[in-house]
Design an enzyme around this catalytic site. Structure first.
Site, PDB file in Angstrom:
ATOM      1  N   ASN A 152      34.352  39.858  39.501  1.00  0.00           N
ATOM      2  CA  ASN A 152      33.904  40.601  38.313  1.00  0.00           C
ATOM      3  C   ASN A 152      34.550  40.054  37.039  1.00  0.00           C
ATOM      4  O   ASN A 152      34.424  40.653  35.974  1.00  0.00           O
ATOM      5  CB  ASN A 152      34.233  42.094  38.465  1.00  0.00           C
ATOM      6  CG  ASN A 152      35.730  42.345  38.608  1.00  0.00           C
ATOM      7  OD1 ASN A 152      36.522  41.405  38.563  1.00  0.00           O
ATOM      8  ND2 ASN A 152      36.109  43.600  38.779  1.00  0.00           N
ATOM      9  N   HIS A 163      37.847  39.594  36.558  1.00  0.00           N
ATOM     10  CA  HIS A 163      39.195  40.095  36.247  1.00  0.00           C
ATOM     11  C   HIS A 163      40.229  38.976  36.277  1.00  0.00           C
ATOM     12  O   HIS A 163      40.047  37.954  36.940  1.00  0.00           O
ATOM     13  CB  HIS A 163      39.591  41.274  37.147  1.00  0.00           C
ATOM     14  CG  HIS A 163      39.958  40.916  38.566  1.00  0.00           C
ATOM     15  ND1 HIS A 163      40.067  41.854  39.563  1.00  0.00           N
ATOM     16  CD2 HIS A 163      40.253  39.725  39.158  1.00  0.00           C
ATOM     17  CE1 HIS A 163      40.425  41.266  40.686  1.00  0.00           C
ATOM     18  NE2 HIS A 163      40.544  39.981  40.469  1.00  0.00           N
ATOM     19  N   GLU A 168      40.933  44.522  34.788  1.00  0.00           N
ATOM     20  CA  GLU A 168      39.529  44.625  35.196  1.00  0.00           C
ATOM     21  C   GLU A 168      38.625  44.599  33.956  1.00  0.00           C
ATOM     22  O   GLU A 168      39.103  44.741  32.826  1.00  0.00           O
ATOM     23  CB  GLU A 168      39.325  45.931  35.978  1.00  0.00           C
ATOM     24  CG  GLU A 168      40.258  46.109  37.190  1.00  0.00           C
ATOM     25  CD  GLU A 168      39.860  45.257  38.406  1.00  0.00           C
ATOM     26  OE1 GLU A 168      38.985  44.380  38.291  1.00  0.00           O
ATOM     27  OE2 GLU A 168      40.455  45.477  39.486  1.00  0.00           O
ATOM     28  N   ASP A 202      50.702  40.555  39.604  1.00  0.00           N
ATOM     29  CA  ASP A 202      50.231  41.914  39.909  1.00  0.00           C
ATOM     30  C   ASP A 202      50.721  42.358  41.285  1.00  0.00           C
ATOM     31  O   ASP A 202      51.352  41.583  42.017  1.00  0.00           O
ATOM     32  CB  ASP A 202      48.699  42.028  39.802  1.00  0.00           C
ATOM     33  CG  ASP A 202      47.949  41.001  40.648  1.00  0.00           C
ATOM     34  OD1 ASP A 202      48.555  40.408  41.566  1.00  0.00           O
ATOM     35  OD2 ASP A 202      46.743  40.804  40.404  1.00  0.00           O
TER      36      ASP A 202
HETATM   37  P1  PGA Z   1      40.906  35.145  45.495  1.00  0.00           P
HETATM   38  O1  PGA Z   1      41.232  36.294  44.444  1.00  0.00           O
HETATM   39  O2  PGA Z   1      41.738  33.977  45.128  1.00  0.00           O
HETATM   40  O3  PGA Z   1      41.309  35.720  46.834  1.00  0.00           O
HETATM   41  O4  PGA Z   1      39.440  34.866  45.391  1.00  0.00           O
HETATM   42  C1  PGA Z   1      41.192  35.989  43.088  1.00  0.00           C
HETATM   43  C2  PGA Z   1      41.329  37.232  42.237  1.00  0.00           C
HETATM   44  O5  PGA Z   1      40.796  38.286  42.606  1.00  0.00           O
HETATM   45  O6  PGA Z   1      41.973  37.157  41.186  1.00  0.00           O
END
Ligand code: PGA
Length: 251
Positions: free
Chosen positions: A132, A134, A139, A66
């Site tokens: 959440n 995702h 999302e 992404d």
């Molecule tokens: P993080 O992000 O590794 O910084 O916790 C994970 C994500 O949002 O996919």
């Protein structure tokens, strides 16, 4: 689903072992790679091993899963992240990535979808999990077969991004769709830290539904979940303690 629960200090090593093991999936392994704090110990361990000639990742083709729809040279962009955490690993090839200089983000998203299909799909997708649920920027509410596309970032994703982007936090993101991510021959879900315990329990033991995109990992034919003990702390003991194919714990 194979579950690996490891002490926090060993998280990077175990993820790196899995990364190197996944290179056997295809002659030219093609990996979807995540950003964020979770995979940093994995990239650091790969760098350490490659520097000492104990790992060779030259065969790996990689795509960034992404990107923020913002200037690619901003320190918060995933482009900048890969420059810092991936390209510094000896032997790493440049990642294929969403180019936010594109004039039309819909066309750019379609280009990335086509690229993954042209390279015959992902050998493995390495994924973090948002608070959440995702996966990449898919999302909650994302259909399982969703294509790569431009998305509006959730408040949770914007909140996490604000730490680096501040007032310039993008409203949109570009993401590989759940479709191409879940079609990977193997899917890795990585999580560490106590703040991930609740969503990990929901994703791995709750209903499989678009409300929690990470729950789709439950019924992927070859999924591997790597957690540190803190992220695993809300899982039922029966799941974590099970031995054999279903789950392993590393002491
Ligand atoms: P993080 O992000 O590794 O910084 O916790 C994970 C994500 O949002 O996919």
């Amino acid at each position: 689903m194979r579950l690996e629960v490891v002490p926090g200090a060993r998280f990077g090593e175990v993820c790196a072992d899995e990364f190197l093991g996944a290179m056997a999936i295809d002659k030219s392994p093609f990996f979807g790679l995540p950003t964020g704090s979770t995979p940093q110990p994995m990239y650091a361990e790969l760098r350490y091993r490659a520097e000492f000639g104990r790992a060779n990742i030259e065969r790996v083709y990689a795509v960034a899963i992404d990107e923020y729809a913002g200037p690619r040279d901003h320190a918060g962009s995933n482009h900048a992240y890969f420059r810092e955490h991936w390209m510094t690993i000896p032997g790493a090839r440049p990642v294929f990535e969403f180019d936010t200089r594109a004039l039309d983000y819909d066309i750019e998203a379609a280009r990335m979808e086509d690229l993954v299909h042209t390279l015959k799909g992902l050998s493995a997708a390495f994924l973090g999990i948002g608070l959440n649920g995702h996966l990449a920027f898919n999302e909650p509410g994302t259909a399982r077969h969703a294509l790569s596309r431009v998305v509006e970032l959730s408040p949770e994703s914007r909140g996490a991004a604000a730490a680096v982007w501040g007032e310039r936090t993008p409203w949109l993101g570009l993401t590989l769709g759940l479709g191409v991510l879940l079609q990977a021959k193997r899917v890795y879900l990585l999580a560490s830290g106590p703040h991930k315990a609740h969503i990990i329990n929901r994703a791995l033991t709750g209903e499989i539904s678009a409300d929690c995109p990470a729950s789709f990992v439950q019924d992927h034919h070859d999924s591997v979940v790597i957690l540190d003990e803190e992220a695993a702390s809300e899982l039922p003991r029966s799941l974590v303690a099970a031995k054999g194919d279903a789950a392993t714990t590393h002491g």
